[in-house]
Every structure is written in structure tokens, then in C-alpha cells.
Write a protein that holds these residues in place. Sequence first.
Motif, short mmCIF file in Angstrom:
data_model
loop_
_atom_site.label_atom_id
_atom_site.label_comp_id
_atom_site.label_asym_id
_atom_site.label_seq_id
_atom_site.Cartn_x
_atom_site.Cartn_y
_atom_site.Cartn_z
N PHE A 115 0.81 -1.21 0.00
CA PHE A 115 0.00 0.00 0.00
C PHE A 115 0.84 1.27 0.00
CE2 PHE A 115 -4.01 -2.12 1.88
CZ PHE A 115 -4.47 -2.38 0.60
N ARG B 264 -6.82 -4.39 -5.05
CA ARG B 264 -6.46 -3.43 -4.00
C ARG B 264 -7.70 -2.85 -3.33
NH1 ARG B 264 -3.18 -0.63 -6.73
NH2 ARG B 264 -4.54 1.04 -7.43
N THR C 243 1.81 1.45 -4.16
CA THR C 243 0.86 0.75 -5.01
C THR C 243 1.05 1.02 -6.50
OG1 THR C 243 -0.74 2.51 -4.62
CG2 THR C 243 -0.94 0.54 -3.27
#
Length: 167
Positions: A6, A149, A9
Motif C-alpha cells: 500500500f 487493492r 501501489t
Amino acid sequence: MVDWYFKRTLFIDYTLSILISLAAYYCYLHCEFTLPKVETLLSITGELSTISLTFAGFILTLLTILITFKTGAQVPTDENQHLVPLFHIFFSTPLYFKTIMLLKNAIKSLIVIAMVGYVLKLTLRDQNLVFLFFFDIIAVCIITLTLWRNLTILSLILSLQKGRSEN
């Protein structure tokens, strides 16, 4: 592992997608595999661009809902924390701002994929249209990773909610 992903990304998504596309290009040059017809490539590129814009619209809707709900949220205190709804607590954590940033980046990434696809369809000459195949590989990877995601973000929010309901 998820935190590491994260934090980077877009870099990871685009690097992975380009590497997969380069591997396919290498196989195209050195192995015997044929590409789809030009009409099929044009159609697939247009469809992927449309899917990308549609998906960006869904994420934009989710982002708008999250931002709208935050405006009416109570700020939890030590005394009322057990009475405040989970979303109000979520809105006051750093996770909220990280979620908003990830969703904004997903929208930007999907719009870039859509615009590049449309521009390539409009500008590539007949002899270069085979490169749409390799762009399509990148587009499929980016769309898939973005979907994964966003589902991961929603799963983390739901696990937060589940943990709260068990207490």
C-alpha cells in the motif's frame, strides 16, 4: 506485506504490468505465437478503456460516499467511544486518510489507462497496431490489481467492523 504494498501501489502495479507485457513481447519475438487480428485488438482496447472508466466511476462514487459521511460524523471521545458508530471512529483514524488517498490514486490510474487506450486507438498506424496487444496486457494487469487493492481495502474496513461487533 499489505502495508508494504500500500505504500508503493502505483509503482508496484505499473512495474509488474510492464514486466508481464515485456515478457509477452519477448515471447512474441522469440517464440512462435501469433497475435489476434487488428480488428480484435482495436475492439479489446476500446472495451478495456471503457471498463477502466466505468470502474473509475464506481470508485469515485465510493469516494464521494466516504467523504460525504465524514462531514456528519461525530468525533469519538473516551466517554462515548463505545456508543459512536464504527464509521465515525474510522473517520477519525489515519486509516481513513490512507483509504481516501488509495482510492484517489486508483481513479487516476484507471483514467490514465483509459485515456492511453483511446489515444493509442486513434494515433497508431496500421503497421504499429500490434502494440495494442502489449498495451492490453498492461491494462488488464492494472485493472485487476486495482480491483484487488480496492477489495482488500474494503475487506480491511469490514474486518475492523467485525472486530468492533465482537467486543
